[in-house]
Design a protein around this motif. Structure first.
Motif, PDB file in Angstrom:
ATOM      1  N   ALA A 114       0.882  -1.169   0.000  1.00 56.09           N
ATOM      2  CA  ALA A 114       0.000   0.000   0.000  1.00 56.09           C
ATOM      3  C   ALA A 114       0.918   1.217   0.000  1.00 56.09           C
ATOM      4  CB  ALA A 114      -0.900  -0.017   1.229  1.00 56.09           C
ATOM      5  N   ILE A 115       0.871   1.992  -1.072  1.00 58.89           N
ATOM      6  CA  ILE A 115       1.846   3.062  -1.292  1.00 58.89           C
ATOM      7  C   ILE A 115       1.120   4.377  -1.544  1.00 58.89           C
ATOM      8  CG2 ILE A 115       3.783   3.787  -2.755  1.00 58.89           C
ATOM      9  CD1 ILE A 115       4.026   0.802  -3.619  1.00 58.89           C
ATOM     10  N   PHE A 116       1.584   5.432  -0.888  1.00 59.05           N
ATOM     11  CA  PHE A 116       1.009   6.747  -1.174  1.00 59.05           C
ATOM     12  C   PHE A 116       1.286   7.093  -2.634  1.00 59.05           C
ATOM     13  CE2 PHE A 116       1.860   7.668   3.493  1.00 59.05           C
ATOM     14  CZ  PHE A 116       0.538   7.559   3.868  1.00 59.05           C
ATOM     15  N   PRO A 117       0.293   7.638  -3.363  1.00 57.74           N
ATOM     16  CA  PRO A 117       0.494   7.976  -4.781  1.00 57.74           C
ATOM     17  C   PRO A 117       1.670   8.932  -5.008  1.00 57.74           C
ATOM     18  CG  PRO A 117      -1.815   8.261  -4.166  1.00 57.74           C
ATOM     19  CD  PRO A 117      -1.056   7.956  -2.910  1.00 57.74           C
ATOM     20  N   GLU A 118       1.976   9.749  -4.021  1.00 54.18           N
ATOM     21  CA  GLU A 118       3.073  10.708  -4.147  1.00 54.18           C
ATOM     22  C   GLU A 118       4.444  10.020  -4.147  1.00 54.18           C
ATOM     23  OE1 GLU A 118      -0.489  12.560  -2.254  1.00 54.18           O
ATOM     24  OE2 GLU A 118       0.670  10.751  -1.817  1.00 54.18           O
ATOM     25  N   HIS A 126       8.192  -1.148  -7.354  1.00 54.24           N
ATOM     26  CA  HIS A 126       7.303  -2.306  -7.298  1.00 54.24           C
ATOM     27  C   HIS A 126       6.929  -2.789  -8.703  1.00 54.24           C
ATOM     28  CE1 HIS A 126       7.117  -1.321  -3.063  1.00 54.24           C
ATOM     29  NE2 HIS A 126       6.520  -2.480  -2.857  1.00 54.24           N
ATOM     30  N   LYS A 127       6.616  -1.869  -9.592  1.00 57.37           N
ATOM     31  CA  LYS A 127       6.299  -2.269 -10.975  1.00 57.37           C
ATOM     32  C   LYS A 127       7.482  -2.977 -11.616  1.00 57.37           C
ATOM     33  CE  LYS A 127       2.681   1.053 -12.106  1.00 57.37           C
ATOM     34  NZ  LYS A 127       2.277   2.208 -12.900  1.00 57.37           N
ATOM     35  N   ASN A 128       8.689  -2.485 -11.353  1.00 66.00           N
ATOM     36  CA  ASN A 128       9.892  -3.088 -11.946  1.00 66.00           C
ATOM     37  C   ASN A 128      10.201  -4.478 -11.393  1.00 66.00           C
ATOM     38  OD1 ASN A 128      10.297  -0.858 -13.566  1.00 66.00           O
ATOM     39  ND2 ASN A 128      11.862   0.048 -12.253  1.00 66.00           N
ATOM     40  N   THR A 129       9.572  -4.855 -10.297  1.00 64.66           N
ATOM     41  CA  THR A 129       9.789  -6.187  -9.730  1.00 64.66           C
ATOM     42  C   THR A 129       8.541  -7.068  -9.847  1.00 64.66           C
ATOM     43  OG1 THR A 129       9.388  -5.234  -7.546  1.00 64.66           O
ATOM     44  CG2 THR A 129      11.676  -5.601  -8.163  1.00 64.66           C
ATOM     45  N   GLY A 130       7.671  -6.738 -10.788  1.00 62.10           N
ATOM     46  CA  GLY A 130       6.554  -7.621 -11.102  1.00 62.10           C
ATOM     47  C   GLY A 130       5.253  -7.349 -10.382  1.00 62.10           C
ATOM     48  N   PHE A 131       5.168  -6.250  -9.637  1.00 63.72           N
ATOM     49  CA  PHE A 131       3.910  -5.891  -8.998  1.00 63.72           C
ATOM     50  C   PHE A 131       3.020  -5.178 -10.017  1.00 63.72           C
ATOM     51  CE2 PHE A 131       6.460  -6.661  -5.370  1.00 63.72           C
ATOM     52  CZ  PHE A 131       5.637  -6.806  -4.263  1.00 63.72           C
ATOM     53  N   ARG A 132       1.725  -5.259  -9.792  1.00 58.67           N
ATOM     54  CA  ARG A 132       0.781  -4.538 -10.630  1.00 58.67           C
ATOM     55  C   ARG A 132      -0.149  -3.752  -9.717  1.00 58.67           C
ATOM     56  NH1 ARG A 132      -4.414  -7.217 -11.498  1.00 58.67           N
ATOM     57  NH2 ARG A 132      -4.523  -8.987 -10.094  1.00 58.67           N
ATOM     58  N   GLN A 133      -0.609  -2.631 -10.222  1.00 59.82           N
ATOM     59  CA  GLN A 133      -1.549  -1.830  -9.455  1.00 59.82           C
ATOM     60  C   GLN A 133      -2.925  -2.469  -9.577  1.00 59.82           C
ATOM     61  OE1 GLN A 133      -1.413   2.412 -10.035  1.00 59.82           O
ATOM     62  NE2 GLN A 133      -3.509   2.682  -9.304  1.00 59.82           N
ATOM     63  N   VAL A 134      -3.548  -2.731  -8.432  1.00 60.13           N
ATOM     64  CA  VAL A 134      -4.872  -3.347  -8.452  1.00 60.13           C
ATOM     65  C   VAL A 134      -5.963  -2.384  -7.994  1.00 60.13           C
ATOM     66  CG1 VAL A 134      -4.079  -5.721  -8.257  1.00 60.13           C
ATOM     67  CG2 VAL A 134      -4.529  -4.419  -6.174  1.00 60.13           C
ATOM     68  N   GLY A 135      -5.551  -1.210  -7.535  1.00 59.65           N
ATOM     69  CA  GLY A 135      -6.573  -0.255  -7.138  1.00 59.65           C
ATOM     70  C   GLY A 135      -6.017   0.960  -6.444  1.00 59.65           C
ATOM     71  N   LEU A 136      -6.923   1.880  -6.194  1.00 58.06           N
ATOM     72  CA  LEU A 136      -6.620   3.077  -5.433  1.00 58.06           C
ATOM     73  C   LEU A 136      -7.626   3.138  -4.300  1.00 58.06           C
ATOM     74  CD1 LEU A 136      -5.025   5.789  -5.185  1.00 58.06           C
ATOM     75  CD2 LEU A 136      -6.922   6.828  -6.444  1.00 58.06           C
ATOM     76  N   ARG A 137      -7.127   3.123  -3.088  1.00 57.67           N
ATOM     77  CA  ARG A 137      -8.006   3.230  -1.922  1.00 57.67           C
ATOM     78  C   ARG A 137      -8.050   4.705  -1.541  1.00 57.67           C
ATOM     79  NH1 ARG A 137      -6.949  -1.432   2.242  1.00 57.67           N
ATOM     80  NH2 ARG A 137      -9.159  -1.084   2.582  1.00 57.67           N
ATOM     81  N   GLU A 138      -9.172   5.340  -1.857  1.00 58.51           N
ATOM     82  CA  GLU A 138      -9.318   6.768  -1.637  1.00 58.51           C
ATOM     83  C   GLU A 138      -9.600   7.070  -0.173  1.00 58.51           C
ATOM     84  OE1 GLU A 138     -12.274   8.184  -4.367  1.00 58.51           O
ATOM     85  OE2 GLU A 138     -11.053   7.658  -6.117  1.00 58.51           O
ATOM     86  N   LYS A 139      -8.928   8.104   0.321  1.00 57.22           N
ATOM     87  CA  LYS A 139      -9.130   8.562   1.690  1.00 57.22           C
ATOM     88  C   LYS A 139      -9.094   7.393   2.671  1.00 57.22           C
ATOM     89  CE  LYS A 139     -11.679  12.656   0.313  1.00 57.22           C
ATOM     90  NZ  LYS A 139     -12.910  13.421   0.425  1.00 57.22           N
ATOM     91  N   LEU A 140      -8.044   6.601   2.576  1.00 57.55           N
ATOM     92  CA  LEU A 140      -7.921   5.424   3.439  1.00 57.55           C
ATOM     93  C   LEU A 140      -7.734   5.810   4.894  1.00 57.55           C
ATOM     94  CD1 LEU A 140      -7.796   2.343   3.587  1.00 57.55           C
ATOM     95  CD2 LEU A 140      -5.328   2.538   3.312  1.00 57.55           C
ATOM     96  N   VAL A 150      -4.196   5.683  -1.044  1.00 55.66           N
ATOM     97  CA  VAL A 150      -3.157   4.655  -1.089  1.00 55.66           C
ATOM     98  C   VAL A 150      -3.334   3.825  -2.355  1.00 55.66           C
ATOM     99  CG1 VAL A 150      -2.290   2.561   0.030  1.00 55.66           C
ATOM    100  CG2 VAL A 150      -2.922   4.521   1.416  1.00 55.66           C
ATOM    101  N   VAL A 151      -2.245   3.664  -3.098  1.00 56.27           N
ATOM    102  CA  VAL A 151      -2.219   2.789  -4.269  1.00 56.27           C
ATOM    103  C   VAL A 151      -1.985   1.370  -3.754  1.00 56.27           C
ATOM    104  CG1 VAL A 151      -0.964   2.202  -6.380  1.00 56.27           C
ATOM    105  CG2 VAL A 151      -1.323   4.598  -5.759  1.00 56.27           C
ATOM    106  N   LEU A 152      -2.859   0.445  -4.136  1.00 53.46           N
ATOM    107  CA  LEU A 152      -2.706  -0.943  -3.728  1.00 53.46           C
ATOM    108  C   LEU A 152      -2.057  -1.714  -4.872  1.00 53.46           C
ATOM    109  CD1 LEU A 152      -3.223  -3.009  -1.497  1.00 53.46           C
ATOM    110  CD2 LEU A 152      -5.453  -3.440  -2.513  1.00 53.46           C
ATOM    111  N   MET A 153      -0.915  -2.354  -4.558  1.00 56.43           N
ATOM    112  CA  MET A 153      -0.180  -3.127  -5.562  1.00 56.43           C
ATOM    113  C   MET A 153      -0.011  -4.542  -5.045  1.00 56.43           C
ATOM    114  SD  MET A 153       2.607  -0.345  -6.891  1.00 56.43           S
ATOM    115  CE  MET A 153       2.752  -1.145  -8.502  1.00 56.43           C
ATOM    116  N   GLU A 154       0.080  -5.491  -5.982  1.00 55.62           N
ATOM    117  CA  GLU A 154       0.279  -6.878  -5.577  1.00 55.62           C
ATOM    118  C   GLU A 154       1.138  -7.605  -6.595  1.00 55.62           C
ATOM    119  OE1 GLU A 154      -3.665  -8.591  -5.338  1.00 55.62           O
ATOM    120  OE2 GLU A 154      -3.607  -9.205  -7.421  1.00 55.62           O
TER     121      GLU A 154
END
Length: 169
Positions: A114-118, A126-140, A150-154
């Protein structure tokens, strides 16, 4: 630079690097580095590593469970922190790559972050190591009175937990 297993005596350096990340305001909702007991109890006992060069710890990575429910035993949250003076030198890439190997050796089939968009550097790492963005959790959650997204990556393992055969207990 080399990657090795974390040792408890590393914690003061890990804590300092953790606090550096906290101080950026874009690494975690945590406002102050955890004590040894808090940190130790929140992380898996396995998959704790540090990057070292010239006897100096440049960064650390570890996994924490996302739940105590058995069905989620193979899912873990990633923490990767690099000292401010070591950023941009590939430390994060080496740590996260080694953490993925360690996670699979410990039967973890799904990693999430879970990564702040900033925090664009962390998202890119994370993208360079095979993670993909699966969503954006607004006002978490609120941080210093401000709602934060928070950008959710997996990352799904290609070797662990790949069987489609249902488990029978």
């Amino acid at each position: 630079m080399f990657i090795r297993k974390f040792e408890q005596s590393d914690y003061p350096f890990v804590k300092d690097i953790y606090q550096q990340g906290i101080d950026t305001g874009n690494a975690t909702f945590q406002l102050k580095a955890k004590t040894w007991d808090e940190w130790n109890n929140s992380m898996h006992s396995h998959s704790r590593i540090v990057a070292v060069e010239n006897n100096t710890i440049l960064g650390w990575a570890a996994l924490s469970p996302i739940s105590n429910r058995e069905v989620y035993a193979g899912v873990a949250e990633v923490s990767v922190y690099v000292a401010m003076n070591a950023q941009g030198q590939g430390v994060g890439q080496k740590l996260l790559s080694a953490l993925i190997v360690a996670s699979e050796a410990n039967n973890i089939w799904m990693l999430q972050s879970a990564i702040f968009p900033e925090n664009k550097g962390s998202i890119k790492l994370h993208k360079n190591t095979g993670f993909r963005q699966v969503g954006l959790r607004e006002k978490l959650g609120k941080m210093n009175g401000v709602w934060r997204d928070v950008v959710l990556m997996e990352r799904r393992s290609k070797t662990v937990g790949t069987s489609d055969t249902p488990e029978v207990n």
